[in-house]
Every structure is written in C-alpha cells, then in structure tokens.
Scaffold this motif. Structure first.
Motif, PDB file in Angstrom:
ATOM      1  N   SER A  14      -0.177   2.977  -3.217  1.00  0.00           N
ATOM      2  CA  SER A  14      -0.076   1.639  -3.799  1.00  0.00           C
ATOM      3  C   SER A  14       0.075   1.751  -5.322  1.00  0.00           C
ATOM      4  O   SER A  14      -0.207   2.799  -5.920  1.00  0.00           O
ATOM      5  CB  SER A  14      -1.329   0.825  -3.467  1.00  0.00           C
ATOM      6  N   ASP A  37      -1.832   0.275  -7.407  1.00  0.00           N
ATOM      7  CA  ASP A  37      -3.186   0.464  -7.927  1.00  0.00           C
ATOM      8  C   ASP A  37      -3.619   1.925  -7.857  1.00  0.00           C
ATOM      9  O   ASP A  37      -4.229   2.447  -8.790  1.00  0.00           O
ATOM     10  CB  ASP A  37      -4.190  -0.406  -7.166  1.00  0.00           C
ATOM     11  N   GLN A  38      -3.308   2.595  -6.756  1.00  0.00           N
ATOM     12  CA  GLN A  38      -3.650   4.010  -6.634  1.00  0.00           C
ATOM     13  C   GLN A  38      -2.894   4.832  -7.673  1.00  0.00           C
ATOM     14  O   GLN A  38      -3.465   5.731  -8.298  1.00  0.00           O
ATOM     15  CB  GLN A  38      -3.321   4.528  -5.234  1.00  0.00           C
ATOM     16  N   ALA A  50      -1.744   3.741 -10.557  1.00  0.00           N
ATOM     17  CA  ALA A  50      -2.317   3.406 -11.867  1.00  0.00           C
ATOM     18  C   ALA A  50      -3.610   4.178 -12.105  1.00  0.00           C
ATOM     19  O   ALA A  50      -3.866   4.653 -13.224  1.00  0.00           O
ATOM     20  CB  ALA A  50      -2.558   1.905 -11.972  1.00  0.00           C
ATOM     21  N   SER A  51      -4.414   4.333 -11.066  1.00  0.00           N
ATOM     22  CA  SER A  51      -5.651   5.106 -11.181  1.00  0.00           C
ATOM     23  C   SER A  51      -5.353   6.573 -11.481  1.00  0.00           C
ATOM     24  O   SER A  51      -6.019   7.199 -12.317  1.00  0.00           O
ATOM     25  CB  SER A  51      -6.457   4.969  -9.892  1.00  0.00           C
ATOM     26  N   GLU A 105       0.807  -1.220   0.000  1.00  0.00           N
ATOM     27  CA  GLU A 105       0.000   0.000   0.000  1.00  0.00           C
ATOM     28  C   GLU A 105       0.846   1.279   0.000  1.00  0.00           C
ATOM     29  O   GLU A 105       0.311   2.381  -0.084  1.00  0.00           O
ATOM     30  CB  GLU A 105      -0.979   0.014   1.182  1.00  0.00           C
TER      31      GLU A 105
END
Length: 71
Positions: free
Chosen positions: A49, A51-52, A54-55, A33
């Motif tokens: 993270s 994912d964050q 990438a968003s 994270e």
C-alpha cells in the motif's frame, strides 16, 4: 519485467546497466493495499500500500536501513 502496461513508473533504481534493473511503479488500477509495485532484476514483485511504502521511505530516511551494506 513483463506486463507493465498501465503502470506508472516512478524510479529505476540502478539504471547504469542492462540487467533489468529494479523499478518502482504505481498501479492506479490495483486495490489500495497493492498500489505500489517494486520489481527486482530477477522478475519478482513486491506489492504494498501507499502507507506501507511511505513507512519504508520514512525508516530509510531516518537511517534505519543504513546497516544494510553489501561488501
């Protein structure tokens, strides 16, 4: 920025000056994270993270950040 040992540099965002340019790193030893690290030229850090991050990239690519402008 201090203490960048063990970090993998991905990008320097300015690079045209000697101001301590913002940089983007991956910290392979950090918890998932907090793996992506963005530093600014004031010595501050933001950790997020993958994912964050990438968003954020997806939203920027889609133009959602285009309204942010410096006069």
């Amino acid at each position: 920025m201090s203490d960048i040992n063990g970090l993998e540099p991905l990008a320097t965002i300015c690079g045209d000056c000697d101001c301590g340019c913002p940089q983007l790193f991956v910290d392979p030893s950090a918890p998932a994270e907090r793996r992506v690290l963005l530093t600014d030229d004031f010595g501050q850090r933001v950790q997020m993270s993958v994912d964050q991050f990438a968003s954020l990239v997806e939203e920027a690519t889609a133009g959602k950040l285009d309204g942010i402008a410096v006069a």
